[in-house]
Design a protein around this motif. Structure first.
Motif, short mmCIF file in Angstrom:
data_model
loop_
_atom_site.label_atom_id
_atom_site.label_comp_id
_atom_site.label_asym_id
_atom_site.label_seq_id
_atom_site.Cartn_x
_atom_site.Cartn_y
_atom_site.Cartn_z
N ASP A 19 4.13 18.64 15.39
CA ASP A 19 5.19 18.90 16.24
C ASP A 19 4.77 19.28 17.52
OD1 ASP A 19 4.14 21.42 16.06
OD2 ASP A 19 5.07 22.06 14.13
N PHE A 24 1.62 20.02 11.57
CA PHE A 24 2.40 19.48 10.38
C PHE A 24 2.25 20.21 9.19
CE2 PHE A 24 -1.95 17.81 9.77
CZ PHE A 24 -1.83 17.39 8.43
N ASP A 25 3.28 19.95 8.43
CA ASP A 25 3.42 20.47 7.19
C ASP A 25 2.71 19.86 6.01
OD1 ASP A 25 4.37 21.45 4.64
OD2 ASP A 25 6.36 21.74 5.30
N ARG A 28 3.93 19.34 2.41
CA ARG A 28 4.93 18.27 2.65
C ARG A 28 4.09 16.73 2.52
NH1 ARG A 28 10.19 18.33 6.38
NH2 ARG A 28 11.11 16.32 5.51
N PHE A 29 3.33 16.86 3.62
CA PHE A 29 2.32 15.67 3.91
C PHE A 29 1.58 15.32 2.43
CE2 PHE A 29 -1.66 13.75 4.92
CZ PHE A 29 -1.26 12.46 5.43
N ASN A 252 9.84 14.75 16.41
CA ASN A 252 8.64 15.19 16.02
C ASN A 252 8.90 16.44 15.54
OD1 ASN A 252 8.94 15.90 18.68
ND2 ASN A 252 6.74 16.41 18.74
N ALA A 255 9.90 16.90 11.96
CA ALA A 255 9.05 16.12 10.91
C ALA A 255 9.50 14.77 10.48
CB ALA A 255 9.07 16.88 9.40
N LEU A 258 7.81 12.28 8.46
CA LEU A 258 7.94 12.66 6.78
C LEU A 258 9.35 12.31 6.22
CD1 LEU A 258 5.49 15.78 6.57
CD2 LEU A 258 4.99 13.43 6.14
N GLN A 259 10.22 12.67 7.06
CA GLN A 259 11.62 12.42 6.71
C GLN A 259 11.86 11.12 6.29
OE1 GLN A 259 15.37 13.99 8.23
NE2 GLN A 259 14.00 15.42 9.76
#
Length: 268
Positions: A19, A24-25, A28-29, A252, A255, A258-259
């Motif tokens: 971002d 980044f998460d 989640r990644f 970005n 996310a 990732l989405q």
């Protein structure tokens, strides 16, 4: 679960996977990466950034592969690094031309990245962030080392084409300019591109570019997006990138990478 239509994922970093706060998460990644590994899908970071900077983002994820320095440094777990260098005399010429234009270049080599001690403070601060093993030197000529991945210079976006023409005059078969579209220009070996680096990396694991889903936002992502079997431009990407890619991902800051991957992997 229906089959996933790709065997490898390639992501640019700035403006794509990260971002605007360069984050980044990770949780989640981790979930996405675990699902990719269950499907034997390779995750590749394809960036103009220094390898050492990229590894810091993914210290908790040793399975990640890298096409760093715009394809000049290629590595994956269990694979010996593949490197492409700008010839030393060409790098010297480019640096000299940059200085003649009043520009402060950064030089990325195997041992270190280098910037002049008298370069503007803002440039040196930015260089230290992107290049963790940066060394400030009294002068860039003669070269601090002979194994040079790329020379990077920042200019006003409106001046990109003029500066590229000046820096590469008479050298077009020996160096390639990769403007990012936001004023940053990377000068690399002609054999070093994200697409070629990805092809080399994928071949090592029995894959090919047609097996790839790729995400990017800048002009140095264009070849990668054209070569991939499935290509996504970020919603925040440049107009030419959005026209080139097959599909558009959320931005970005949402996310977007990732989405999209979560949808394909049926994780959402």
């Amino acid at each position: 679960m229906q089959s996933v239509p790709f065997r490898a994922v390639a992501v640019d970093m700035d403006g794509t996977f990260l971002d605007d706060y360069k984050q980044f998460d990770e949780d989640r990644f981790a979930r996405v990466l675990a699902a990719l590994q269950e499907h034997d899908i390779q995750f590749i970071v394809a960036s103009g950034n220094q390898y050492e900077r990229l590894v810091k983002y993914f210290e908790a994820f040793p399975a990640v592969s890298y096409v760093a320095e715009n394809g000049a440094h290629i590595t994956s777990p269990g694979m010996a690094p593949v490197r492409h260098f700008v010839p030393a005399d060409v790098a010297t010429t480019i640096i000299t031309r940059c200085l003649g234009l009043g520009l402060a270049p950064m030089v990325c080599g195997v041992r270190h990245a280098y910037v002049a001690q008298d370069a503007p403070a803002a440039l040196r601060e930015r260089a230290h962030y992107y290049c963790p093993n940066l060394v400030e030197v009294a002068a860039l000529v003669p070269l601090p080392e002979k194994t040079i991945y790329q020379v990077t210079v920042n200019v006003a976006q409106k001046d990109e084409q003029r500066v590229v023409a000046t820096l590469t005059k008479g050298l077009k078969r020996r160096v390639t300019a990769r403007p990012s579209g936001n004023g940053s220009i990377d000068l690399i070996a002609p054999t070093a591109t994200k697409a070629q680096g990805l092809a080399t990396l994928l071949a090592h694991s029995g894959r090919q570019l047609a097996d790839l889903i790729a995400f990017g936002d800048g002009e140095n992502d264009l070849e990668m997006l054209r070569a991939a079997g499935i290509s996504y431009a970020m919603a925040n990407g440049s107009p030419v990138v959005r026209r080139t890619a097959q599909l558009i991902a959320p931005s970005n800051n949402e996310a977007g990478v990732l989405q999209v991957l979560e949808r394909y992997l049926e994780l959402d």
